[in-house]
Design a protein around this motif. Sequence first.
Motif, mmCIF file in Angstrom:
data_model
loop_
_atom_site.group_PDB
_atom_site.id
_atom_site.type_symbol
_atom_site.label_atom_id
_atom_site.label_comp_id
_atom_site.label_asym_id
_atom_site.label_seq_id
_atom_site.Cartn_x
_atom_site.Cartn_y
_atom_site.Cartn_z
ATOM 1 N N THR A 1 0.828 -1.178 0.000
ATOM 2 C CA THR A 1 0.000 0.000 0.000
ATOM 3 C C THR A 1 0.869 1.238 0.000
ATOM 4 O OG1 THR A 1 -0.051 0.059 2.402
ATOM 5 C CG2 THR A 1 -1.780 -1.208 1.300
ATOM 6 N N THR A 2 0.219 2.386 -0.177
ATOM 7 C CA THR A 2 0.985 3.627 -0.191
ATOM 8 C C THR A 2 1.674 3.872 1.123
ATOM 9 O OG1 THR A 2 -0.586 4.565 -1.755
ATOM 10 C CG2 THR A 2 0.822 6.105 -0.578
ATOM 11 N N GLU A 3 0.982 3.605 2.231
ATOM 12 C CA GLU A 3 1.597 3.833 3.543
ATOM 13 C C GLU A 3 2.778 2.913 3.740
ATOM 14 O OE1 GLU A 3 2.087 5.533 7.320
ATOM 15 O OE2 GLU A 3 0.897 6.127 5.605
ATOM 16 N N ALA A 4 2.675 1.704 3.242
ATOM 17 C CA ALA A 4 3.783 0.773 3.416
ATOM 18 C C ALA A 4 4.991 1.218 2.644
ATOM 19 C CB ALA A 4 3.346 -0.632 2.995
ATOM 20 N N THR A 5 4.786 1.736 1.459
ATOM 21 C CA THR A 5 5.927 2.178 0.662
ATOM 22 C C THR A 5 6.539 3.437 1.242
ATOM 23 O OG1 THR A 5 4.476 3.446 -0.776
ATOM 24 C CG2 THR A 5 4.965 1.207 -1.438
ATOM 25 N N ASP A 6 5.734 4.249 1.941
ATOM 26 C CA ASP A 6 6.300 5.406 2.599
ATOM 27 C C ASP A 6 7.213 4.989 3.742
ATOM 28 O OD1 ASP A 6 5.060 7.120 0.941
ATOM 29 O OD2 ASP A 6 3.377 7.574 2.257
ATOM 30 N N TRP A 7 7.018 3.772 4.293
ATOM 31 C CA TRP A 7 7.773 3.353 5.458
ATOM 32 C C TRP A 7 8.292 1.948 5.214
ATOM 33 C CZ3 TRP A 7 9.842 5.858 9.234
ATOM 34 C CH2 TRP A 7 10.276 5.177 10.378
ATOM 35 N N SER A 8 9.271 1.810 4.355
ATOM 36 C CA SER A 8 9.841 0.509 4.033
ATOM 37 C C SER A 8 11.281 0.485 4.519
ATOM 38 C CB SER A 8 9.776 0.254 2.530
ATOM 39 O OG SER A 8 10.293 1.349 1.825
ATOM 40 N N LEU A 9 11.453 0.250 5.843
ATOM 41 C CA LEU A 9 12.788 0.206 6.422
ATOM 42 C C LEU A 9 13.522 -1.035 5.942
ATOM 43 C CD1 LEU A 9 12.328 1.208 10.174
ATOM 44 C CD2 LEU A 9 13.512 2.494 8.408
ATOM 45 N N PRO A 10 14.825 -0.934 5.723
ATOM 46 C CA PRO A 10 15.609 -2.137 5.477
ATOM 47 C C PRO A 10 15.467 -3.103 6.643
ATOM 48 C CG PRO A 10 16.882 -0.167 4.966
ATOM 49 C CD PRO A 10 15.624 0.296 5.621
ATOM 50 N N GLU A 11 15.636 -4.380 6.359
ATOM 51 C CA GLU A 11 15.382 -5.410 7.358
ATOM 52 C C GLU A 11 16.231 -5.218 8.610
ATOM 53 O OE1 GLU A 11 13.462 -8.636 8.963
ATOM 54 O OE2 GLU A 11 13.020 -7.535 7.121
ATOM 55 N N ASP A 12 17.514 -4.873 8.445
ATOM 56 C CA ASP A 12 18.361 -4.758 9.623
ATOM 57 C C ASP A 12 17.982 -3.552 10.478
ATOM 58 O OD1 ASP A 12 19.157 -3.033 7.658
ATOM 59 O OD2 ASP A 12 21.287 -3.198 8.074
ATOM 60 N N LEU A 13 17.562 -2.429 9.845
ATOM 61 C CA LEU A 13 17.114 -1.282 10.627
ATOM 62 C C LEU A 13 15.836 -1.600 11.384
ATOM 63 C CD1 LEU A 13 17.761 1.884 8.427
ATOM 64 C CD2 LEU A 13 19.105 0.971 10.304
ATOM 65 N N ALA B 1 11.963 3.894 18.764
ATOM 66 C CA ALA B 1 11.291 3.072 17.740
ATOM 67 C C ALA B 1 10.228 3.893 17.032
ATOM 68 C CB ALA B 1 10.677 1.829 18.370
ATOM 69 N N PRO B 2 10.624 4.858 16.187
ATOM 70 C CA PRO B 2 9.629 5.687 15.503
ATOM 71 C C PRO B 2 8.930 4.936 14.383
ATOM 72 C CG PRO B 2 11.821 6.241 14.744
ATOM 73 C CD PRO B 2 11.998 5.226 15.841
ATOM 74 N N SER B 3 7.682 5.297 14.160
ATOM 75 C CA SER B 3 6.913 4.749 13.043
ATOM 76 C C SER B 3 6.852 5.817 11.945
ATOM 77 C CB SER B 3 5.519 4.357 13.528
ATOM 78 O OG SER B 3 4.756 3.773 12.494
ATOM 79 N N LEU C 1 14.573 9.005 10.307
ATOM 80 C CA LEU C 1 14.740 7.580 10.068
ATOM 81 C C LEU C 1 14.098 7.159 8.755
ATOM 82 C CD1 LEU C 1 15.888 4.993 11.205
ATOM 83 C CD2 LEU C 1 13.709 4.582 12.354
ATOM 84 N N GLN C 2 13.011 7.795 8.379
ATOM 85 C CA GLN C 2 12.366 7.478 7.109
ATOM 86 C C GLN C 2 13.288 7.802 5.945
ATOM 87 O OE1 GLN C 2 9.009 9.950 5.834
ATOM 88 N NE2 GLN C 2 7.908 8.094 5.295
ATOM 89 N N ARG C 3 13.895 8.999 5.959
ATOM 90 C CA ARG C 3 14.819 9.364 4.887
ATOM 91 C C ARG C 3 16.035 8.452 4.886
ATOM 92 N NH1 ARG C 3 13.399 14.769 6.421
ATOM 93 N NH2 ARG C 3 15.242 14.860 7.773
ATOM 94 N N LEU C 4 16.549 8.152 6.077
ATOM 95 C CA LEU C 4 17.706 7.267 6.168
ATOM 96 C C LEU C 4 17.376 5.889 5.605
ATOM 97 C CD1 LEU C 4 20.571 6.708 7.201
ATOM 98 C CD2 LEU C 4 19.568 6.096 9.404
ATOM 99 N N GLY C 5 16.202 5.377 5.931
ATOM 100 C CA GLY C 5 15.807 4.076 5.419
ATOM 101 C C GLY C 5 15.702 4.048 3.909
ATOM 102 N N ARG C 6 15.161 5.114 3.322
ATOM 103 C CA ARG C 6 15.057 5.182 1.867
ATOM 104 C C ARG C 6 16.435 5.219 1.223
ATOM 105 N NH1 ARG C 6 10.214 9.601 0.823
ATOM 106 N NH2 ARG C 6 8.445 8.192 1.149
ATOM 107 N N GLN C 7 17.322 6.033 1.788
ATOM 108 C CA GLN C 7 18.659 6.143 1.202
ATOM 109 C C GLN C 7 19.401 4.815 1.286
ATOM 110 O OE1 GLN C 7 20.489 9.376 3.286
ATOM 111 N NE2 GLN C 7 19.168 10.933 2.387
ATOM 112 N N ILE C 8 19.306 4.155 2.426
ATOM 113 C CA ILE C 8 19.984 2.869 2.566
ATOM 114 C C ILE C 8 19.393 1.843 1.616
ATOM 115 C CG2 ILE C 8 20.381 0.951 4.159
ATOM 116 C CD1 ILE C 8 20.637 2.962 6.399
ATOM 117 N N SER C 9 18.074 1.851 1.465
ATOM 118 C CA SER C 9 17.431 0.907 0.544
ATOM 119 C C SER C 9 17.900 1.146 -0.878
ATOM 120 C CB SER C 9 15.903 1.043 0.626
ATOM 121 O OG SER C 9 15.439 0.659 1.895
#
Length: 545
Positions: free
Chosen positions: A22-34, A151-153, A210-218
Amino acid sequence: MRDKETRLKRRMEPALTPWSGTTEATDWSLPEDLLQQASRRLSILCVVAAVLWGIGLFIGNSFPPRFAGLNGHPYPWPGNLVGGLAITAAVAMWLYIRLGHARPATLDVGLAFLVVNAFAIGLLDEWAPREVRNRSVSWIAVVILTCAMIAPSTPRKTLFAALVAASMDPIGALIAHLRGVAVPAAAETFIQYWPNYAAAFLAVVPSQVLQRLGRQISRVRDAGSYQLVQRLGGGGMGEVWRAEHRLLARPAAVKIVRPEVLGAASESDVRLITQRFMREAQATAVLGSPHTINVYDFGVTKEGAFYYVMELLVGRDLVSLVRVFCPLPANRAVYLLRQACHSLAEAHSRNLVHRDIKPANIYVCRMGLDYDFIKVLDFGLVKFGDRASTRQNLMTADHVTSGTPAYMAPEIILGNVETDPRADVYALGCVAYWMLTGQLVFQAETPMKMFVEHLHGTPVPPSQRTELPIPRDLEAVVMRCLEKDPQKRPDAAELFQMSCQCKASVPWDHEAAREWWALHLSEFTRGLTLAMPAAPAVSSSPVTR
C-alpha cells in the motif's frame, strides 16, 4: 549478441514480480536490519518500562507514611491495578517482539504501547487532589520523546499516537472530575500540559529522519554495487541519481522509479509501468552504437521499484544547449544530426522504434577526448516494430498516446498499432528544426492543437525562421523528414547518408568542437581525472522525460 539478449532476459525474469504494498507501506519501508534494530530497542524499552512500573509499585506501597492524611492517594487503589496492567502490557509487548515479530507492524504496536503507558501515567497523576500533586513537566512528555527516538513509526502515525498520548493527562483530569475531585477548568488543564503537545510535535522529527535514512539505505543496497551520491533530476515517471561504484572508479547515473510515484491504481498498472522500465533497460543494453547511452546494470528493488545503471554524461542536452547558446550553425547541426542517425539506424535495424526522440533526449557531451559527442537517451517508450512483438510487449495502456506532442509523428498521434521506424525520423526532423531555428516546427497553445498541426499543418521552411544561413540541401533534408506520409520520409540509414552529403561552407569537426567547448563550456575541457565532476558541471538530468 543473441547470447547477450538471453542473459539479459534471464536477469529480468525476477523483476516481473510486481510491487503489491500500500501507499503507507511504501512510505515506510525500512531495510530489514534497521527494522530489527528498532524492534530490539523497543524490546529493551519494554523491559525498562516494566522495571520502572515495578519500582513505582514498590515505592507506592512501601512508604505509606509519606502520604499519610492525603485524600485520594492512588495506592493501593487504583495504583496497584494500573501498575500491574502496565507491567503486563510491557511483558506482552516484549514477548511479541522476542517471538520473531520484527516487521513494520511491530512499530505500530509500539505506538499502541506508548498510548497505554501514557493513559496509566495520566490516570495516576491526576488521581490525587491538586494540592498534593507536583506540577512539573509530566512524565508523559518524557515517554513520548523516548518512544519516538527509540522506535519511531511513520511521521503521520507517530504524530497521531503522540497527540493521543499527550491528551492522557487532560483525560485523567476528566476522570478525576467525574470522581468528584476538584480540578482546574479544561482550558487551564490543556495550558498546563502544553509541554506534552510540544513533545508530540517534536516526536515527528526522528521519525522523518529515520524514514529518509531508510530510503537512502534501501536505494544504496538495491542498486547493486552502486552507491547513490546526488539526485540529478527527475522525469515523468522516474528520477536520476549520480552514483559511484563501490570498487571501480567509474561514475554512473542510476534511474529509479519509487513505488509511491508510480500512480498505479491496480496491480496490473504496477506491472505495466515496471515492464516499461524493464524494456528501456533491455532495449538500450543490447544496442552497440557509441551514440546510444550505455547501460551497465538493472534490476528491481524489493518494493517493486525498477532501476537501471547507465553511464554518467557530462555536457548539455539540446534543449539547454540551444536555449543558452542560441540556434546552432548549419555545419554544427549536421555534425550532430549524423551521430543521432547512427544511433537510430542501429535501433531500427533491430526493429526497435524509440518513439520519444526530442531535444531533451539527445545529449551533447564530452566523451574522452571527443567533444560534441552525441548520446541518444531514454528508450523508455521503445516499441518493437513487428506485429507479434507489438502484441506481446505493448508499452502503453489502451487508448493512451505516448511521446512528446511537439515532436510526435502523425501516425503515432493517430494511434497506429504498427509504428513505422520513420516516426523517429519525423521526430528527428523536428529536432533538427529546433537546432537550426531555436523554435518548434508548430506553435500551439494545447497538446490537442499541437496534434492537429502535426496532422494537417504545413511546416514553414527553417530558413524563413532564422537569420542564420541554412544550405538548401540541408533544408530539403529537414523538410523531407517532416513529410506526413511515412513512405515519403527517408529511413535513419538513408538520412545518415543524406546528412553526410550536406556540404557546409566551413565544415564542423573535432577541432572546431573543442574550440567551442573551450570558449563556452570551459569547465568540461579540463584534464581527465578519476574524480567525478562537480555538481554544477552536470546537467539537471542525463535522462529527461
